[in-house]
Design a protein around this motif. Structure first.
Motif, PDB file in Angstrom:
ATOM      1  N   ASN A  25      38.203  35.139  43.186  1.00 25.22           N
ATOM      2  CA  ASN A  25      37.837  35.997  44.311  1.00 25.22           C
ATOM      3  C   ASN A  25      38.309  37.430  44.080  1.00 25.22           C
ATOM      4  O   ASN A  25      38.983  37.742  43.089  1.00 25.22           O
ATOM      5  CB  ASN A  25      38.383  35.434  45.630  1.00 25.22           C
ATOM      6  CG  ASN A  25      39.902  35.284  45.617  1.00 25.22           C
ATOM      7  OD1 ASN A  25      40.619  36.099  45.038  1.00 25.22           O
ATOM      8  ND2 ASN A  25      40.400  34.242  46.276  1.00 25.22           N
ATOM      9  N   ASN A  26      37.970  38.327  45.020  1.00 30.13           N
ATOM     10  CA  ASN A  26      38.285  39.750  44.855  1.00 30.13           C
ATOM     11  C   ASN A  26      39.782  40.011  44.777  1.00 30.13           C
ATOM     12  O   ASN A  26      40.236  40.841  43.993  1.00 30.13           O
ATOM     13  CB  ASN A  26      37.681  40.553  46.010  1.00 30.13           C
ATOM     14  CG  ASN A  26      36.161  40.660  45.913  1.00 30.13           C
ATOM     15  OD1 ASN A  26      35.617  40.607  44.813  1.00 30.13           O
ATOM     16  ND2 ASN A  26      35.491  40.797  47.040  1.00 30.13           N
ATOM     17  N   LYS A  27      40.537  39.296  45.601  1.00 35.17           N
ATOM     18  CA  LYS A  27      41.991  39.486  45.596  1.00 35.17           C
ATOM     19  C   LYS A  27      42.580  39.094  44.244  1.00 35.17           C
ATOM     20  O   LYS A  27      43.455  39.781  43.706  1.00 35.17           O
ATOM     21  CB  LYS A  27      42.623  38.642  46.715  1.00 35.17           C
ATOM     22  CG  LYS A  27      44.120  38.839  46.844  1.00 35.17           C
ATOM     23  CD  LYS A  27      44.678  38.008  47.991  1.00 35.17           C
ATOM     24  CE  LYS A  27      46.191  38.182  48.095  1.00 35.17           C
ATOM     25  NZ  LYS A  27      46.762  37.346  49.189  1.00 35.17           N
ATOM     26  N   GLN A  28      42.101  37.982  43.695  1.00 35.18           N
ATOM     27  CA  GLN A  28      42.583  37.543  42.386  1.00 35.18           C
ATOM     28  C   GLN A  28      42.183  38.527  41.292  1.00 35.18           C
ATOM     29  O   GLN A  28      42.957  38.783  40.362  1.00 35.18           O
ATOM     30  CB  GLN A  28      42.037  36.146  42.088  1.00 35.18           C
ATOM     31  CG  GLN A  28      42.625  35.055  42.974  1.00 35.18           C
ATOM     32  CD  GLN A  28      41.863  33.743  42.875  1.00 35.18           C
ATOM     33  OE1 GLN A  28      40.738  33.698  42.380  1.00 35.18           O
ATOM     34  NE2 GLN A  28      42.473  32.672  43.368  1.00 35.18           N
ATOM     35  N   LYS A  29      40.974  39.063  41.388  1.00 33.82           N
ATOM     36  CA  LYS A  29      40.523  40.048  40.393  1.00 33.82           C
ATOM     37  C   LYS A  29      41.389  41.304  40.430  1.00 33.82           C
ATOM     38  O   LYS A  29      41.740  41.862  39.386  1.00 33.82           O
ATOM     39  CB  LYS A  29      39.059  40.409  40.642  1.00 33.82           C
ATOM     40  CG  LYS A  29      38.083  39.302  40.277  1.00 33.82           C
ATOM     41  CD  LYS A  29      36.649  39.690  40.625  1.00 33.82           C
ATOM     42  CE  LYS A  29      35.682  38.553  40.289  1.00 33.82           C
ATOM     43  NZ  LYS A  29      34.280  38.890  40.682  1.00 33.82           N
ATOM     44  N   LYS A  30      41.740  41.758  41.638  1.00 34.11           N
ATOM     45  CA  LYS A  30      42.604  42.947  41.772  1.00 34.11           C
ATOM     46  C   LYS A  30      43.985  42.679  41.180  1.00 34.11           C
ATOM     47  O   LYS A  30      44.571  43.542  40.522  1.00 34.11           O
ATOM     48  CB  LYS A  30      42.726  43.337  43.246  1.00 34.11           C
ATOM     49  CG  LYS A  30      41.453  43.944  43.821  1.00 34.11           C
ATOM     50  CD  LYS A  30      41.616  44.252  45.310  1.00 34.11           C
ATOM     51  CE  LYS A  30      40.321  44.816  45.893  1.00 34.11           C
ATOM     52  NZ  LYS A  30      40.444  45.073  47.365  1.00 34.11           N
ATOM     53  N   THR A  31      44.504  41.473  41.417  1.00 35.82           N
ATOM     54  CA  THR A  31      45.805  41.104  40.851  1.00 35.82           C
ATOM     55  C   THR A  31      45.745  41.088  39.327  1.00 35.82           C
ATOM     56  O   THR A  31      46.675  41.540  38.652  1.00 35.82           O
ATOM     57  CB  THR A  31      46.261  39.734  41.377  1.00 35.82           C
ATOM     58  OG1 THR A  31      46.317  39.766  42.802  1.00 35.82           O
ATOM     59  CG2 THR A  31      47.627  39.355  40.831  1.00 35.82           C
ATOM     60  N   TYR A  40      44.628  30.585  41.562  1.00 35.02           N
ATOM     61  CA  TYR A  40      43.363  30.149  40.968  1.00 35.02           C
ATOM     62  C   TYR A  40      43.264  28.626  40.977  1.00 35.02           C
ATOM     63  O   TYR A  40      42.202  28.056  41.262  1.00 35.02           O
ATOM     64  CB  TYR A  40      43.265  30.678  39.540  1.00 35.02           C
ATOM     65  CG  TYR A  40      41.950  30.363  38.858  1.00 35.02           C
ATOM     66  CD1 TYR A  40      40.773  30.997  39.245  1.00 35.02           C
ATOM     67  CD2 TYR A  40      41.892  29.423  37.832  1.00 35.02           C
ATOM     68  CE1 TYR A  40      39.568  30.711  38.631  1.00 35.02           C
ATOM     69  CE2 TYR A  40      40.686  29.128  37.216  1.00 35.02           C
ATOM     70  CZ  TYR A  40      39.536  29.773  37.618  1.00 35.02           C
ATOM     71  OH  TYR A  40      38.347  29.478  37.011  1.00 35.02           O
TER      72      TYR A  40
END
Length: 616
Positions: A2-8, A100
């Motif tokens: 998701n977007n939050k994981q991608k930013k991290t 994840y």
């Protein structure tokens, strides 16, 4: 992802590059090294610092955010800039991996949630109108086009098709349906237009009940999950005070404060309980999710855990081990004709929905004039008494005839015997037979191979019928001619035969099984044909009515429990070992990072195995 994981992930990559660049700065440029390390540290760790500060203000001091903050800030104070940033960086790597993994586990539940229908088609004034399924009333005619999901339970009025029930039962083979067949919500109409008369409101439909079971499953935690929750609550403050003691006491005795503070910080990093707090609940969540994909709905981790300790499995007969589809196989009249025998029995059973009553009415296949029937009385566990055309009619089993002191005649046929008496004179009997489910024998054999100590069958049928079915299936014990209350008494007795930690399973499908399902350690209901009362009372629901699914559920339970305990033992053993090594100076900050992040990653990878279900 998701977007939050991608930013991290982007923050991790940027921080890693900046940290690697800062490592080449000469050690004599102390302030430049500090600034160069602080930039990636703040990029990757600002949220951890914020959560730690916020939790302290709310009185929630002892958590992993606090441990990472103290350890990393302490490393900076001691001049270990690279190690301080690395601790935060690898902690975030572990958190990303954990997020994840949990996301993947949730997909198995999310996939099941896709069975929720968005709309229903109803016909108004010759036109098809789309409405919310919750607005459709019982008795309405809904239209399901090819490719659409069936929104409500009902009976097919017109059309024939094949339906995909894989989301409900885990079975990939489509099921053929036609006019007169029952159909449940959540399955997909593959081909053909179906007109369905609804039999339940949306909130009472199969799909709603399934979604409710799955959504609430996480609220009922296993003993292992509760243990980890309580363990973490006491474990974290204990290791903080232990680290404080490690920093202060040796420094007072031997001096060299910097050395002992560094060891205390290493001790804190090692002690972070992430591997336990995440991997154990993830194991049970994965097990429940994997089971749901196989059409086994488990209402909580506590029931999944209890399955692994099963010792006795008790089955109801009709609809559980047998198909519950009764057929009249013989008519044996005495003083009246076959037609009269069948007519009296069908009229007496006209108000009953019991499978035996349905089979008699199907065999009669003539409209019944209810005005001819009066003084109707249903006698639990016995049969029916009523008046038909001013004649006293009694239709039921041996017990009813005995109660009425009517001399009945035994029959050499195997099957359920329904006696008929007219004006207290025995007038003949009807033989009704049921068929054993194709996989019932395999289910019993598989249970015994799993180590189940005893299999038991309970039935209201005659001794001859019960013993015949039990003999074919090689069931250990059989109890026949039982009333619903008798089943509870027998289960009570069988509960005393289990060991201290052993569990008893009861499997049933009928409304009269609900009290027994509730009394057993683990109640299992057949969801496809089972009554609402049985499904509500059950701890586990089998959506395709196959007894062999019980073996699959126990296998899932044993595997999940094995993986959860593997994670507990592995995480604690590694942490305790490296804690000791760190306290005596034999393990540095990089070993501490492995004990935290490395152990978490390994434990989470192991927990994810619970989601892979091997079909039996």
């Amino acid at each position: 992802m998701n977007n939050k994981q991608k930013k991290t992930l982007v923050r991790i990559i940027i921080s890693f590059v900046l940290l690697a660049a800062s490592a080449i700065i000469p050690e004599d440029n102390k302030y430049i090294r500090l600034i160069a390390a602080l930039i990636p540290y703040l990029i990757i760790g600002w949220d951890v610092l914020y959560k730690s500060f916020r939790n302290i203000l709310h009185g929630q001091i002892f958590d992993e955010n606090f441990l990472m903050t103290i350890a990393s800030v302490g490393a900076f104070i001691l001049g270990d800039y690279t190690e301080g940033t690395a601790v935060m960086l690898f902690y975030q790597v572990g958190e990303l991996f954990q997020s994840y993994a949990v996301g993947n586990s949730r997909k198995s539940i999310a996939a099941l949630m896709d069975i929720r229908p968005d709309y229903a088609n109803i016909e108004k004034d010759g036109e098809i109108v789309t409405v919310d399924p919750e607005e459709v009333e019982i008795g309405s005619i809904i239209i399901v086009k090819p490719g659409e999901r069936v929104p409500l339970d009902g009976i097919i009025e017109d059309g024939n098709s094949s339906v995909d029930t894989s989301a409900l039962t885990g079975e990939s083979v489509p099921r053929s349906v036609s006019a007169g067949d029952s159909i449940i919500s959540g399955c997909i109409n593959n081909n053909g237009l179906l007109k369905i008369k609804t039999t339940k409101l949306f909130e009472e439909s199969t799909v709603s009940k399934i979604l409710d079971l799955v959504e609430n499953s996480s609220s009922k935690k296993s003993k292992a999950e509760n243990f980890i929750t309580k363990f973490a609550r006491y474990y974290t403050p204990c290791v903080v005070f232990a680290a404080l003691a490690l920093a202060i006491i040796p420094s007072i005795i031997m001096g060299d404060w910097a050395k002992w503070i560094e060891r205390a910080l290493i001790f804190l990093v090692i002690s972070c309980p992430c591997a336990l707090v995440i991997s154990v609940p993830l194991s049970f969540f994965g097990g429940i999710g994997g089971a749901s994909r196989s059409g086994i709905l488990i209402k909580g981790g506590n029931y999944l855990e209890a399955l692994a300790k099963s010792e006795i499995v008790v089955f109801d007969k009709t609809g559980t081990l047998t198909k519950g589809v009764f057929k009249v196989t013989a008519l044996h009249p005495d003083i009246i004709s076959e037609n009269q025998l069948l007519e009296y029995a069908a009229m007496a059973e006209s108000f009953s929905n019991h499978p035996i009553a349905q089979s008699i009415k199907e065999a009669y296949n003539t409209d019944i004039e209810e005005s001819r029937i009066s003084d109707y009385k249903e006698i639990a566990g016995r049969g029916i008494s009523c008046t038909i055309d001013r004649k006293q009619i009694a239709v039921g089993n041996d017990k009813l005839m005995n109660d009425m002191k009517i001399q009945w005649r035994p029959c050499h046929h195997i099957g359920t015997i329904i006696h008929v008496a007219v004006n207290n004179i025995y007038s003949g009997h009807i033989i009704i037979s049921d068929e054993i489910k194709p996989d019932s024998k395999n289910a019993i054999e598989s249970l015994k191979k799993l180590g189940i100590k005893k299999t038991v069958m309970l039935t209201g049928d005659s001794q001859k019928v019960g013993e015949n079915i039990a003999g074919q299936l090689k069931i250990d014990d059989v109890y026949c001619e039982l009333l619903p209350g008798d089943k509870v008494d027998i289960v009570e007795k069988l509960l005393n035969e289990t060991s201290e930690k052993g569990k008893l399973i009861f499997v049933g499908d009928g409304i009269n099984d609900a009290p027994v399902i509730s009394r057993a350690d683990i109640g299992i209901a057949m969801g496809g044909s089972g009554s609402d009362a049985a499904i509500e009372a059950a701890d586990i629901v089998l959506m395709d009515d196959k007894p062999s699914k019980i073996t699959e559920a126990i296998n899932i339970s044993q595997r999940t429990l094995r993986i959860a305990y593997q994670n507990i033992i592995f995480a604690l053993a590694v942490k305790i070992l490296i804690m000791i090594l760190g306290a005596v100076g034999l393990a540095g900050m990089w070993a501490a990072v492995f004990a935290d992040v490395g152990v978490s990653v390994i434990a989470i990878l192991n927990a994810m195995r619970c989601m892979r279900i091997n079909k039996i």
